[in-house]
Design an enzyme around this catalytic site. Sequence first.
Site, PDB file in Angstrom:
ATOM      1  N   LYS A  14       7.614   7.709  37.739  1.00 52.15           N
ATOM      2  CA  LYS A  14       6.926   8.623  36.822  1.00 52.15           C
ATOM      3  C   LYS A  14       7.982   9.390  36.026  1.00 52.15           C
ATOM      4  CE  LYS A  14       5.831  12.726  36.485  1.00 52.15           C
ATOM      5  NZ  LYS A  14       6.091  12.876  35.041  1.00 52.15           N
TER       6      LYS A  14
ATOM      7  N   GLU B  20      17.666  15.948  43.460  1.00 54.55           N
ATOM      8  CA  GLU B  20      18.798  16.407  42.654  1.00 54.55           C
ATOM      9  C   GLU B  20      18.248  17.477  41.725  1.00 54.55           C
ATOM     10  OE1 GLU B  20      20.881  17.335  40.027  1.00 54.55           O
ATOM     11  OE2 GLU B  20      21.008  15.329  39.130  1.00 54.55           O
TER      12      GLU B  20
HETATM   13  P1  ADP Z   1      12.189  20.537  33.798  1.00 54.62           P
HETATM   14  O1  ADP Z   1      12.154  22.017  33.960  1.00 54.62           O
HETATM   15  O2  ADP Z   1      13.528  19.957  33.603  1.00 54.62           O
HETATM   16  O3  ADP Z   1      11.132  19.986  32.888  1.00 54.62           O
HETATM   17  P2  ADP Z   1      10.574  19.738  36.005  1.00 54.62           P
HETATM   18  O4  ADP Z   1      10.991  19.865  37.436  1.00 54.62           O
HETATM   19  O5  ADP Z   1       9.429  20.529  35.535  1.00 54.62           O
HETATM   20  O6  ADP Z   1      11.907  20.009  35.230  1.00 54.62           O
HETATM   21  O7  ADP Z   1      10.303  18.221  35.630  1.00 54.62           O
HETATM   22  C1  ADP Z   1      11.017  17.131  36.178  1.00 54.62           C
HETATM   23  C2  ADP Z   1      10.043  16.021  36.482  1.00 54.62           C
HETATM   24  O8  ADP Z   1       9.120  16.474  37.461  1.00 54.62           O
HETATM   25  C3  ADP Z   1       9.190  15.586  35.290  1.00 54.62           C
HETATM   26  O9  ADP Z   1       8.972  14.188  35.378  1.00 54.62           O
HETATM   27  C4  ADP Z   1       7.908  16.341  35.507  1.00 54.62           C
HETATM   28  O10 ADP Z   1       6.793  15.727  34.897  1.00 54.62           O
HETATM   29  C5  ADP Z   1       7.798  16.266  37.012  1.00 54.62           C
HETATM   30  N1  ADP Z   1       6.925  17.280  37.623  1.00 54.62           N
HETATM   31  C6  ADP Z   1       6.653  18.525  37.194  1.00 54.62           C
HETATM   32  N2  ADP Z   1       5.803  19.133  38.041  1.00 54.62           N
HETATM   33  C7  ADP Z   1       5.525  18.252  39.040  1.00 54.62           C
HETATM   34  C8  ADP Z   1       4.708  18.274  40.221  1.00 54.62           C
HETATM   35  N3  ADP Z   1       4.007  19.336  40.546  1.00 54.62           N
HETATM   36  N4  ADP Z   1       4.681  17.166  40.994  1.00 54.62           N
HETATM   37  C9  ADP Z   1       5.402  16.074  40.669  1.00 54.62           C
HETATM   38  N5  ADP Z   1       6.178  15.983  39.572  1.00 54.62           N
HETATM   39  C10 ADP Z   1       6.261  17.059  38.771  1.00 54.62           C
END
Ligand code: ADP
Length: 486
Positions: free
Chosen positions: A178, A253
Amino acid sequence: MSRKKLPNVKTQLYIDGKWTDGGKGTHPLHNPATGEEIAQISKANKEETQRAIDAAEKAFEEWSTWEIQDRVDMVHKIADLIEEDIDRIALIMTLEQGKPLDQAKVEVERGIEDMHWSAEEAKRTYGEIGTAPNGHKYEIKKHPIGVAAVITPWNFPFSMLTRKLGPALAAGSTVVVKPAAETPLSAIVIFELFEKAGLPAGVANLVMGDASKIGKVFTDSNVVRKLSFTGSTAVGKLLYEQSADTMKKLSLELGGHAPFLVFEDAPIQETVDTLVAMKFRNSGQACTAPNRIFVHESIKEEFTDALVKAVKDGVFGNGQDDGVEAGPLINQEAIDSIDDQLNDAEEKGAKILYGGGQLTDNDLIKGTFYTPTVIDDINEDMEIWREETFGPVFPLLSFSDEDEGLKRANDSDYGLTGYVFTKDHRIAEKFANALEYGAIGLNNTGVAKPSMPFGGFKHSGVNREGGHEGVDGYLETKFVHSTYFE
Ligand code: ADP
């Protein structure tokens, strides 16, 4: 200057070897440099996510038992196809992520290296025979871990993925990916090449859509044995918690807040140039970016003058234009978050020496560009001291004493990367030993290499990617004790 449009590229999910429209419709994708909509991307529902996991489970039966050389050949072939397609991939990345084309190309090259290196490393996956009493055999066997879920961020949308896919596929795992909603196309292109390479159906699957819902399907699944995530510490912690029930193996990470220490004997201009190049890379949107710059008081003034000059000379613009050194931030929230940090720091006594605020020159106002900024006299009371600054901001402070510098550099919940600039080997060695960070650059910032482990101490994550540990992260270890009947 002629800017190119989005090349031909798919926009759908890829499940069990088929391109599929998502059951949740589509979402628009924007170019952060111009604000223009460039594509509509399919969104998966929970059933499609489950179907992707099922396909990966089924494909694992065969893929994990392929002759290692055949799997390795497949990963090399994918890397070769990426290389042939590098110009299209780099352009797609620039259009959806904003970074300059040359940086996008370097990122794809890094991805190619990840794939080749992981393939070669996985080839050398050996078991062991232990010393055992007569009539006994002690064996240590390595097994592909099973289905791995992979969640990646938007800042390095290609190499964050290859860093996981290379070792996972070479080691015999199957995957469900994803990518970030902001940069799905940089993931889709890899899946186009998987198809072209003849990767068997189900070995690699791609879902896009509501991150928290898809993430929950991943973490709830007993079939998913491993979760590899790169992103924010907040989401990493949530996924860690969500994975407890199914006891997943994890690679996380997460964020960083790198100290960058400059001692009195460091060559000033060379150090400034290295710092600026590192901080302008991806417009500062990197977990490895220097975020607290400690300059020895004896050279502070000269260093600051050179830094402000270099920052003023920075060329920000559309990543497709010649000579552009840094592109936009990913979106408006990114601008707001930096504004908030700078306001907080100023209220608490920091001084902005240059920059601050959104870049609004000419047509840059249509995108989400940030003025490169130098801010002086930051301290422990400010948000900027504690939280990552994902943008082209140089937060400065001075120090006078080695041990004080060390203590303050370690004053962070994060522990990803740290940098020290000095000609004094004693100081370099002392800091390499005592800095509580997972990767240290001594007089350089090159801390992420395919052959070397990358990952953080403290809240910056769990486990390592790259190096032996990267491949080992997709293997389980089994001990077999044999005895024999007469
Ligand atoms: P950034 O602040 O760099 O956008 P995120 O941690 O929000 O970092 O996003 C990194 C990845 O995690 C993206 O692919 C985002 O869609 C995904 N993501 C964000 N929230 C969730 C969640 N609750 N569960 C799984 N994946 C998530």
